[in-house]
Design an enzyme around this catalytic site. Structure first.
Site, short mmCIF file in Angstrom:
data_model
loop_
_atom_site.label_atom_id
_atom_site.label_comp_id
_atom_site.label_asym_id
_atom_site.label_seq_id
_atom_site.Cartn_x
_atom_site.Cartn_y
_atom_site.Cartn_z
N HIS A 342 0.82 -1.21 0.00
CA HIS A 342 0.00 0.00 0.00
C HIS A 342 0.86 1.26 0.00
O HIS A 342 2.08 1.23 0.17
CB HIS A 342 -0.94 0.00 1.21
CG HIS A 342 -0.25 0.07 2.54
ND1 HIS A 342 0.02 1.25 3.19
CD2 HIS A 342 0.21 -0.90 3.36
CE1 HIS A 342 0.61 1.01 4.34
NE2 HIS A 342 0.74 -0.29 4.47
N CYS A 361 3.05 -5.24 6.73
CA CYS A 361 2.73 -4.95 5.34
C CYS A 361 3.91 -4.26 4.65
O CYS A 361 4.86 -3.86 5.31
CB CYS A 361 1.49 -4.07 5.26
SG CYS A 361 -0.03 -4.91 5.78
#
Length: 461
Positions: A342, A361
């Site tokens: 992201h 992440c």
């Protein structure tokens, strides 16, 4: 060709005389936190907020007029290798095993010389340390063996230093300073262990390489978009912290989420949100975080007793926008660890050399360019997706979940040592300490506190 097939072509890793390694222990926290100092918690996940339907094609623009897309000022990012060779392809396992044998022989014959602490060498320098440097670089083939003697630091030696730096993911300055010196002085036996451990981690892989695929080598903190066997684009990345490591993953990118929402994990509600609201009652409004009850109805923060932990019984959801913890783009890749790639509002972190700041992440610099590459072959209402179309959709501030017409395979790997088909051997720091043999049994994995962020349900792969 998968690594399962490649494994059967080899004699086995036992020949490399290295202990077997266990998998990484502990939970891989998927939440991208607001406060990077917040520890991971073993807590239940929060249910996803209502998504308003399952139509995954781009929706019509909002009725309000869209402001013209303005070019944002470029954000500084650290320089990254432009080497077209991918970190991972169908021959990496075998090539890395062969390299491990080579480094085992180097170690058994005495290894290579080291340079004294504090050594700094550059073009034009002379003396005995330059000769040691020549011998050191010749031992791995960065410098031709017939140039392994001499006390002058010339242009040829500077090029050899650059080759060494490129193989180690270092700035290619051609001079020896602290970080290059540290890499030069790593013993050959350690390099052998890195290659062996990396090959062991690849041995069980069943990743299928397509014409287009994505590779994230966690120690390199880089994302590679691979097309027809070459790296089409390499992106600077941020990976998980040492106490919240990014996991090894093999899956597919299935969708791109524009203007995503972010549901705050229970752990962060307890450790971050509640203390912030106690100090500043207007904190949630500033951060554009809404409180939703079990029916999805918005709740006034003033009606909650913030002296208690009652807020954990609600869903706290951050609206889309530039300050959203996921940034403006999320790359959906269903997997059991609930991790993904992201954007981030903290883009200044991409300029750092050491980029291990996330909770598991992977954050990607220039993520809109990455999204454009992923969306090739996928059409929106106006035809093929382009970078301009992505920017316009983001400017609308409307959430859009775009499913790829053809999912793109993606592999997150942990390779501290690997070799490419041309024989070049690459090394990265063992940031998570996975290369050392483990004698103690590993603890059972903890429950991951999963943030609900995507309206696209994972499919069975």
């Amino acid at each position: 060709m998968t690594y399962g097939n490649a494994k059967r072509l080899c004699f086995g890793l036992a020949l490399l005389s290295c202990s077997s390694l266990g998998s990484s222990s502990g939970a891989f926290a998927a939440a991208e936190n607001i406060s990077s100092a917040t520890p991971a918690q073993t807590l239940p996940s929060i249910p996803a907020p209502p998504t308003g339907g399952t139509n995954l094609r781009p929706k019509a623009a909002a009725t309000a007029p869209i402001k013209p897309v303005e070019k944002a000022a470029p954000v500084p990012v650290v320089s990254i290798s432009q080497d077209p060779r991918p970190t991972l392809d169908a021959s990496t396992f075998i090539n890395t095993m062969r390299a491990a044998w080579t480094y085992k022989r180097i170690a058994e014959t005495g290894g290579w010389p080291s340079l004294p602490a504090g050594t700094v060498l550059k073009t034009g320098d002379k003396g005995p340390l330059v000769e040691i440097l020549r011998q050191r670089l010749a031992s791995e083939g960065d410098l031709s063996a017939d140039l392994g003697t001499g006390t002058s630091f010339d242009a040829e030696l500077a090029n050899a230093v650059r080759r060494f730096q490129a193989r180690h993911g270092l700035p290619e300055s051609g001079a020896v300073r602290a970080r290059t010196l540290e890499a030069l002085n790593v013993p050959a036996l350690t390099r052998h262990r890195q290659l062996t451990a990396s090959a062991q981690r690849l041995a069980g892989s069943t990743f299928s390489f397509g014409e287009r695929y994505v590779v994230v080598n966690i120690p390199s903190t880089a994302v590679e978009a691979v097309e027809r066997g070459q790296v089409a684009r390499r992106f600077v990345a941020i990976a998980g912290k040492m106490d919240r490591p990014s996991p090894v993953v093999e899956t597919r990118v299935t969708a791109v989420n524009l203007n995503p929402t972010w549901t705050v994990p229970v752990s962060l509600i307890k450790k971050d949100i509640i203390p912030h609201v106690r100090k500043d009652p207007g904190y949630l409004e500033k951060m554009k975080i809404r409180i939703l009850d079990a029916k999805g109805q918005e709740v006034d923060p003033k009606t909650l007793d913030w002296s208690t932990q009652n807020a954990v019984n609600y869903t706290l959801r951050q609206d889309p926008g530039a300050i959203n913890s996921l940034g403006q783009i999320r790359i959906d890749m269903p997997n059991k660890h609930a991790v993904y790639m992201h954007d981030t509002p903290k883009k200044q972190l991409f300029a750092q050399d050491a980029r291990f700041h996330s909770s598991g992440c992977v954050r990607v610099a220039d993520v809109a360019d990455f999204a454009e590459w992923l969306l090739r072959g996928t059409n929106g209402q106006g035809g093929p997706w382009t970078r301009e179309g992505i920017d316009t959709a983001i400017a609308s501030a409307t959430r859009q979940d775009i499913r790829l017409d053809k999912p793109v395979p993606v592999a997150w790997v942990y390779l501290t040592g690997y070799a490419t088909a041309d024989g070049a051997v690459h090394f990265r720091d063992d940031v998570y300490g996975l290369d050392m043999p483990r004698s103690d049994p590993l603890p059972e994995p903890q429950v991951v506190d999963v943030p609900a962020t995507a309206s696209i349900k994972p499919k069975r792969l």
